[in-house]
Design a protein around this motif. Sequence first.
Motif, PDB file in Angstrom:
ATOM      1  N   ALA A 120      43.841-178.083   8.197  1.00  0.00           N
ATOM      2  CA  ALA A 120      44.877-179.096   7.929  1.00  0.00           C
ATOM      3  C   ALA A 120      44.510-180.423   8.580  1.00  0.00           C
ATOM      4  O   ALA A 120      44.731-181.487   7.995  1.00  0.00           O
ATOM      5  CB  ALA A 120      46.239-178.606   8.430  1.00  0.00           C
ATOM      6  N   VAL A 121      43.927-180.365   9.772  1.00  0.00           N
ATOM      7  CA  VAL A 121      43.503-181.599  10.438  1.00  0.00           C
ATOM      8  C   VAL A 121      42.443-182.304   9.592  1.00  0.00           C
ATOM      9  O   VAL A 121      42.491-183.519   9.396  1.00  0.00           O
ATOM     10  CB  VAL A 121      42.955-181.316  11.851  1.00  0.00           C
ATOM     11  CG1 VAL A 121      42.229-182.526  12.410  1.00  0.00           C
ATOM     12  CG2 VAL A 121      44.085-180.889  12.785  1.00  0.00           C
ATOM     13  N   ALA A 122      41.496-181.533   9.052  1.00  0.00           N
ATOM     14  CA  ALA A 122      40.437-182.127   8.237  1.00  0.00           C
ATOM     15  C   ALA A 122      41.043-182.863   7.041  1.00  0.00           C
ATOM     16  O   ALA A 122      40.641-183.992   6.714  1.00  0.00           O
ATOM     17  CB  ALA A 122      39.458-181.055   7.776  1.00  0.00           C
ATOM     18  N   GLU A 123      42.023-182.235   6.395  1.00  0.00           N
ATOM     19  CA  GLU A 123      42.666-182.876   5.244  1.00  0.00           C
ATOM     20  C   GLU A 123      43.476-184.102   5.696  1.00  0.00           C
ATOM     21  O   GLU A 123      43.478-185.144   5.028  1.00  0.00           O
ATOM     22  CB  GLU A 123      43.555-181.863   4.521  1.00  0.00           C
ATOM     23  CG  GLU A 123      44.305-182.408   3.331  1.00  0.00           C
ATOM     24  CD  GLU A 123      43.420-183.014   2.251  1.00  0.00           C
ATOM     25  OE1 GLU A 123      42.242-182.613   2.125  1.00  0.00           O
ATOM     26  OE2 GLU A 123      43.912-183.918   1.530  1.00  0.00           O
ATOM     27  N   ALA A 124      44.174-183.987   6.825  1.00  0.00           N
ATOM     28  CA  ALA A 124      44.967-185.116   7.326  1.00  0.00           C
ATOM     29  C   ALA A 124      44.062-186.306   7.646  1.00  0.00           C
ATOM     30  O   ALA A 124      44.398-187.454   7.354  1.00  0.00           O
ATOM     31  CB  ALA A 124      45.760-184.691   8.561  1.00  0.00           C
ATOM     32  N   VAL A 125      42.900-186.036   8.228  1.00  0.00           N
ATOM     33  CA  VAL A 125      41.962-187.105   8.567  1.00  0.00           C
ATOM     34  C   VAL A 125      41.408-187.753   7.288  1.00  0.00           C
ATOM     35  O   VAL A 125      41.264-188.975   7.206  1.00  0.00           O
ATOM     36  CB  VAL A 125      40.825-186.548   9.459  1.00  0.00           C
ATOM     37  CG1 VAL A 125      39.666-187.515   9.557  1.00  0.00           C
ATOM     38  CG2 VAL A 125      41.361-186.197  10.840  1.00  0.00           C
ATOM     39  N   ARG A 126      41.160-186.909   6.270  1.00  0.00           N
ATOM     40  CA  ARG A 126      40.698-187.450   4.981  1.00  0.00           C
ATOM     41  C   ARG A 126      41.734-188.408   4.406  1.00  0.00           C
ATOM     42  O   ARG A 126      41.419-189.488   3.928  1.00  0.00           O
ATOM     43  CB  ARG A 126      40.471-186.298   4.002  1.00  0.00           C
ATOM     44  CG  ARG A 126      39.038-186.153   3.573  1.00  0.00           C
ATOM     45  CD  ARG A 126      38.807-185.159   2.461  1.00  0.00           C
ATOM     46  NE  ARG A 126      39.515-183.899   2.557  1.00  0.00           N
ATOM     47  CZ  ARG A 126      39.071-182.822   3.206  1.00  0.00           C
ATOM     48  NH1 ARG A 126      37.919-182.859   3.839  1.00  0.00           N
ATOM     49  NH2 ARG A 126      39.767-181.702   3.212  1.00  0.00           N
ATOM     50  N   ARG A 127      43.002-187.998   4.466  1.00  0.00           N
ATOM     51  CA  ARG A 127      44.064-188.846   3.907  1.00  0.00           C
ATOM     52  C   ARG A 127      44.197-190.137   4.708  1.00  0.00           C
ATOM     53  O   ARG A 127      44.499-191.189   4.149  1.00  0.00           O
ATOM     54  CB  ARG A 127      45.385-188.081   3.879  1.00  0.00           C
ATOM     55  CG  ARG A 127      45.332-186.933   2.882  1.00  0.00           C
ATOM     56  CD  ARG A 127      46.624-186.160   2.819  1.00  0.00           C
ATOM     57  NE  ARG A 127      46.439-184.979   1.964  1.00  0.00           N
ATOM     58  CZ  ARG A 127      47.424-184.366   1.320  1.00  0.00           C
ATOM     59  NH1 ARG A 127      48.668-184.796   1.433  1.00  0.00           N
ATOM     60  NH2 ARG A 127      47.164-183.316   0.568  1.00  0.00           N
TER      61      ARG A 127
END
Length: 131
Positions: A120-127
């Motif tokens: 989830a952190v990886a996706e949040a950072v992408r966003r």
Amino acid sequence: MSDRVVVAGAVYDRGRLLAARRSAPPELAGRWELPGGKVEPGESGEQALVRELREELGVETEPLERIPGEWPLKPGYVLRVWTARLVSGVPAPLQDHDELRWLGPGEGDTVDWLEQDRPAVAEAVRRLADG
Ligand code: CDP
């Protein structure tokens, strides 16, 4: 029985993502997470998230979008994550945490995240990078 849901927030403010270092329990202390907690009976995930972030950090937030997916925690618990906007207040480690840090673009890997938070952190950072 269905799994108990734990909600967590990828809280954004001014292009940064909030990371929180756990102070308890001992096996999790020192690791970083997206702040949150257990959904109580009768609450929606979004309601629980707003309540948990108010209790733990003393801030008002607005959930934005669910990050797709669901991640197993200890047996019987699953993690769901929303992005959220800081509406008011300055986050403070009132409960469960002993340090908070705002991570800018490119700083997503600079803290030791709990394993279960990493997707989830990886996706949040992408966003965050997509603005
Ligand atoms: O505050 P409350 O007791 O409702 O919940 P918590 O103790 O903050 O979180 C419940 C469980 O979910 C704990 O085992 C946490 O380690 C886990 N958790 C997690 O793995 N990742 C998060 N981002 C938030 C909680």
